[in-house]
Write an enzyme that holds these catalytic residues in place. Structure first.
Site, PDB file in Angstrom:
ATOM      1  N   HIS A  68     100.747 -53.202  45.643  1.00 49.46           N
ATOM      2  CA  HIS A  68     100.766 -54.521  44.799  1.00 49.46           C
ATOM      3  C   HIS A  68     101.266 -54.210  43.586  1.00 49.46           C
ATOM      4  CE1 HIS A  68      97.714 -55.958  47.903  1.00 49.46           C
ATOM      5  NE2 HIS A  68      98.092 -57.261  47.380  1.00 49.46           N
TER       6      HIS A  68
ATOM      7  N   ALA B 298      93.520 -71.585  36.217  1.00 45.38           N
ATOM      8  CA  ALA B 298      94.656 -72.251  36.242  1.00 45.38           C
ATOM      9  C   ALA B 298      95.793 -71.935  35.451  1.00 45.38           C
ATOM     10  CB  ALA B 298      94.554 -73.639  35.547  1.00 45.38           C
TER      11      ALA B 298
ATOM     12  N   ASP C 260      90.440 -72.847  32.826  1.00 45.14           N
ATOM     13  CA  ASP C 260      90.664 -71.334  33.047  1.00 45.14           C
ATOM     14  C   ASP C 260      89.288 -70.772  32.213  1.00 45.14           C
ATOM     15  OD1 ASP C 260      93.168 -69.702  33.711  1.00 45.14           O
ATOM     16  OD2 ASP C 260      92.046 -68.351  32.092  1.00 45.14           O
TER      17      ASP C 260
ATOM     18  N   LYS D  33      97.067 -56.163  39.016  1.00 47.69           N
ATOM     19  CA  LYS D  33      96.083 -56.459  40.156  1.00 47.69           C
ATOM     20  C   LYS D  33      94.895 -55.489  39.600  1.00 47.69           C
ATOM     21  CE  LYS D  33      94.840 -56.352  44.956  1.00 47.69           C
ATOM     22  NZ  LYS D  33      94.100 -57.907  44.538  1.00 47.69           N
TER      23      LYS D  33
HETATM   24  N1  NAI Z   1      93.851 -64.886  48.874  1.00 39.36           N
HETATM   25  C1  NAI Z   1      95.066 -64.632  48.593  1.00 39.36           C
HETATM   26  O1  NAI Z   1      95.712 -65.037  49.314  1.00 39.36           O
HETATM   27  C2  NAI Z   1      95.403 -64.039  47.015  1.00 39.36           C
HETATM   28  C3  NAI Z   1      94.303 -63.858  46.465  1.00 39.36           C
HETATM   29  N2  NAI Z   1      94.607 -63.360  45.154  1.00 39.36           N
HETATM   30  C4  NAI Z   1      93.342 -62.811  44.350  1.00 39.36           C
HETATM   31  O2  NAI Z   1      93.216 -63.938  43.404  1.00 39.36           O
HETATM   32  C5  NAI Z   1      92.615 -63.503  42.297  1.00 39.36           C
HETATM   33  C6  NAI Z   1      93.514 -63.952  41.138  1.00 39.36           C
HETATM   34  O3  NAI Z   1      94.833 -63.388  40.902  1.00 39.36           O
HETATM   35  P1  NAI Z   1      95.869 -63.523  39.939  1.00 39.36           P
HETATM   36  O4  NAI Z   1      96.045 -65.041  39.851  1.00 39.36           O
HETATM   37  O5  NAI Z   1      96.984 -62.668  40.033  1.00 39.36           O
HETATM   38  O6  NAI Z   1      95.070 -62.970  38.644  1.00 39.36           O
HETATM   39  P2  NAI Z   1      95.366 -63.597  37.079  1.00 39.36           P
HETATM   40  O7  NAI Z   1      94.554 -62.373  36.196  1.00 39.36           O
HETATM   41  O8  NAI Z   1      96.660 -63.781  36.818  1.00 39.36           O
HETATM   42  O9  NAI Z   1      94.638 -64.809  36.979  1.00 39.36           O
HETATM   43  C7  NAI Z   1      92.996 -64.828  36.916  1.00 39.36           C
HETATM   44  C8  NAI Z   1      92.837 -66.058  36.064  1.00 39.36           C
HETATM   45  O10 NAI Z   1      91.472 -66.602  35.983  1.00 39.36           O
HETATM   46  C9  NAI Z   1      91.122 -66.717  34.752  1.00 39.36           C
HETATM   47  N3  NAI Z   1      89.562 -66.828  34.697  1.00 39.36           N
HETATM   48  C10 NAI Z   1      88.926 -65.633  34.555  1.00 39.36           C
HETATM   49  N4  NAI Z   1      87.329 -65.691  34.536  1.00 39.36           N
HETATM   50  C11 NAI Z   1      87.426 -67.212  34.667  1.00 39.36           C
HETATM   51  C12 NAI Z   1      86.164 -68.369  34.888  1.00 39.36           C
HETATM   52  N5  NAI Z   1      85.167 -67.876  34.685  1.00 39.36           N
HETATM   53  N6  NAI Z   1      86.832 -69.438  35.057  1.00 39.36           N
HETATM   54  C13 NAI Z   1      88.184 -69.850  35.094  1.00 39.36           C
HETATM   55  N7  NAI Z   1      88.873 -69.087  34.893  1.00 39.36           N
HETATM   56  C14 NAI Z   1      88.836 -67.800  34.832  1.00 39.36           C
HETATM   57  C15 NAI Z   1      91.854 -65.807  33.948  1.00 39.36           C
HETATM   58  O11 NAI Z   1      91.828 -66.115  32.545  1.00 39.36           O
HETATM   59  C16 NAI Z   1      93.327 -65.747  34.627  1.00 39.36           C
HETATM   60  O12 NAI Z   1      94.074 -66.967  34.242  1.00 39.36           O
HETATM   61  C17 NAI Z   1      92.697 -62.075  42.444  1.00 39.36           C
HETATM   62  O13 NAI Z   1      91.254 -61.770  42.794  1.00 39.36           O
HETATM   63  C18 NAI Z   1      93.536 -61.666  43.453  1.00 39.36           C
HETATM   64  O14 NAI Z   1      93.340 -60.614  44.215  1.00 39.36           O
HETATM   65  C19 NAI Z   1      96.035 -63.337  44.453  1.00 39.36           C
HETATM   66  C20 NAI Z   1      96.873 -63.818  45.384  1.00 39.36           C
HETATM   67  C21 NAI Z   1      96.843 -64.187  46.769  1.00 39.36           C
HETATM   68  O1  LIG Z   2      96.189 -59.650  43.635  1.00 40.21           O
HETATM   69  C1  LIG Z   2      96.938 -60.099  44.327  1.00 40.21           C
HETATM   70  O2  LIG Z   2      98.144 -60.359  43.974  1.00 40.21           O
HETATM   71  C2  LIG Z   2      96.812 -60.204  45.701  1.00 40.21           C
HETATM   72  N1  LIG Z   2      95.291 -60.279  46.173  1.00 40.21           N
HETATM   73  C3  LIG Z   2      94.909 -60.354  47.438  1.00 40.21           C
HETATM   74  C4  LIG Z   2      94.077 -59.235  48.179  1.00 40.21           C
HETATM   75  O3  LIG Z   2      93.618 -58.401  47.194  1.00 40.21           O
HETATM   76  O4  LIG Z   2      94.419 -58.871  49.103  1.00 40.21           O
HETATM   77  C5  LIG Z   2      96.011 -61.053  48.298  1.00 40.21           C
HETATM   78  C6  LIG Z   2      97.377 -60.602  48.138  1.00 40.21           C
HETATM   79  O5  LIG Z   2      97.446 -59.188  48.583  1.00 40.21           O
HETATM   80  C7  LIG Z   2      97.469 -60.674  46.622  1.00 40.21           C
END
Ligand code: NAI
Ligand SMILES: O=C(O)C1=N[C@H](C(=O)O)C[C@H](O)C1
Length: 252
Positions: A139, A15, A40, A143
């Site tokens: 990206h 979160a 988180d 990331k």
């Molecule tokens: N499927 C989609 O459309 C998208 C997927 N992503 C993916 O989502 C993931 C997160 O991306 P971001 O938000 O940019 O990363 P971020 O690094 O900003 O956020 C991740 C959060 O998860 C927390 N976290 C770590 N371990 C945890 C646990 N055990 N329990 C609860 N919280 C925990 C971290 O402290 C951090 O606040 C990545 O794998 C990214 O590739 C990102 C954007 C879009």
């Molecule tokens: O980490 C990101 O930002 C994103 N992660 C996802 C991915 O690995 O494909 C989705 C999107 O590209 C953003």
């Protein structure tokens, strides 16, 4: 069980992250949802079950997501997962957990952007008509993983479409003089990962054949682009027990 007249009780994992913050805002603003837990790293998951969360949304890290999923499924909480890092082995593991919990649903979507879902579908459709195809994903530099989940999924779809069409390997006489120069090989499809300040999430799929190229490109310019897909997932997951991979079937 869900009472459709009531709000869906949602807990967000990750979160405080870039995506988690945006999801909390979107859930909070949705008239048919209630944000009951924002957790988180370091927070205890049981707080979400104490808050009677019906659906978790997980945007954490590839290292954390499997433990979160295991716990949620055991508790009978459905999960909408955006976190990357899902191999076939991981998906099989989730299916196994779900087999013991009929009624619980898990959606794992590599990309919640509606345009990105269409980009992947268009790429899969185009794949059979071209000799060559490469993927360039771009990206933000914070990331954690490369290649992106979206590019990996796209490569699998393209490889499957090429195999079904009976296409062989792509023409490529190049000798890689420096490791990595030709990108990663995913199912025979080259994937190039760019990381640069100012970017959010972008992908090009470049097809080539005799005398022509086709480029299919998607850009997420802001993380709000993922929110309609995430909210759709939350609304539908309670009616979709078992494992669903990709948002495609939720859009039909
Ligand atoms: N499927 C989609 O459309 C998208 C997927 N992503 C993916 O989502 C993931 C997160 O991306 P971001 O938000 O940019 O990363 P971020 O690094 O900003 O956020 C991740 C959060 O998860 C927390 N976290 C770590 N371990 C945890 C646990 N055990 N329990 C609860 N919280 C925990 C971290 O402290 C951090 O606040 C990545 O794998 C990214 O590739 C990102 C954007 C879009
Ligand atoms: O980490 C990101 O930002 C994103 N992660 C996802 C991915 O690995 O494909 C989705 C999107 O590209 C953003």
């Amino acid at each position: 069980m869900t009472n459709q007249a009531e709000s869906i009780r949602v807990g967000v994992l990750g979160a405080r992250g870039r995506m988690g913050l945006e999801v909390c805002k979107a859930v909070d603003a949705a008239g048919d949802m209630e944000l009951v837990a924002m957790l988180d790293q370091g927070d205890e998951l049981f707080k979400a079950s104490e808050a009677h969360a019906q659906v978790f949304v997980d945007f954490t890290t590839p290292d954390a997501v499997m433990d979160n999923l295991r716990w949620a499924v055991d508790q009978g909480i459905s999960v909408v997962v955006g976190t990357t890092g899902f191999t076939d082995e991981r998906l099989s593991q989730v299916r196994e957990w779900l087999a013991a919990k009929p009624g619980v649903g898990v959606l794992v979507a590599p990309n919640f952007g509606l345009g990105a879902v269409l980009m992947m579908q268009f790429a899969a459709r185009a794949a059979r008509y071209f000799d060559s195809v490469e993927i360039i994903e771009q990206h933000h530099p914070r990331k954690l993983d490369a290649p992106s989940g979206t590019s990996t999924h796209t490569a699998h779809l393209i490889a499957q479409a090429r195999a079904e069409a009976g296409l062989g390997p792509m023409p490529d006489a190049t000798k890689e003089e420096v490791d990595g120069a030709r990108g990663a090989d995913i199912d025979g499809v080259r994937v190039h990962s760019v990381r640069a300040a100012g970017l959010v999430a972008h992908q090009e799929v470049l097809f080539g054949s005799l005398g022509e190229t086709l480029t299919i490109r998607h850009d997420s310019l802001d993380r709000v682009s993922f929110m309609p897909g995430v909210l759709l997932g939350v609304r539908k997951i309670l009616e979709r027990p078992g494992l669903t991979v990709g948002l495609d079937s939720f859009l039909d």
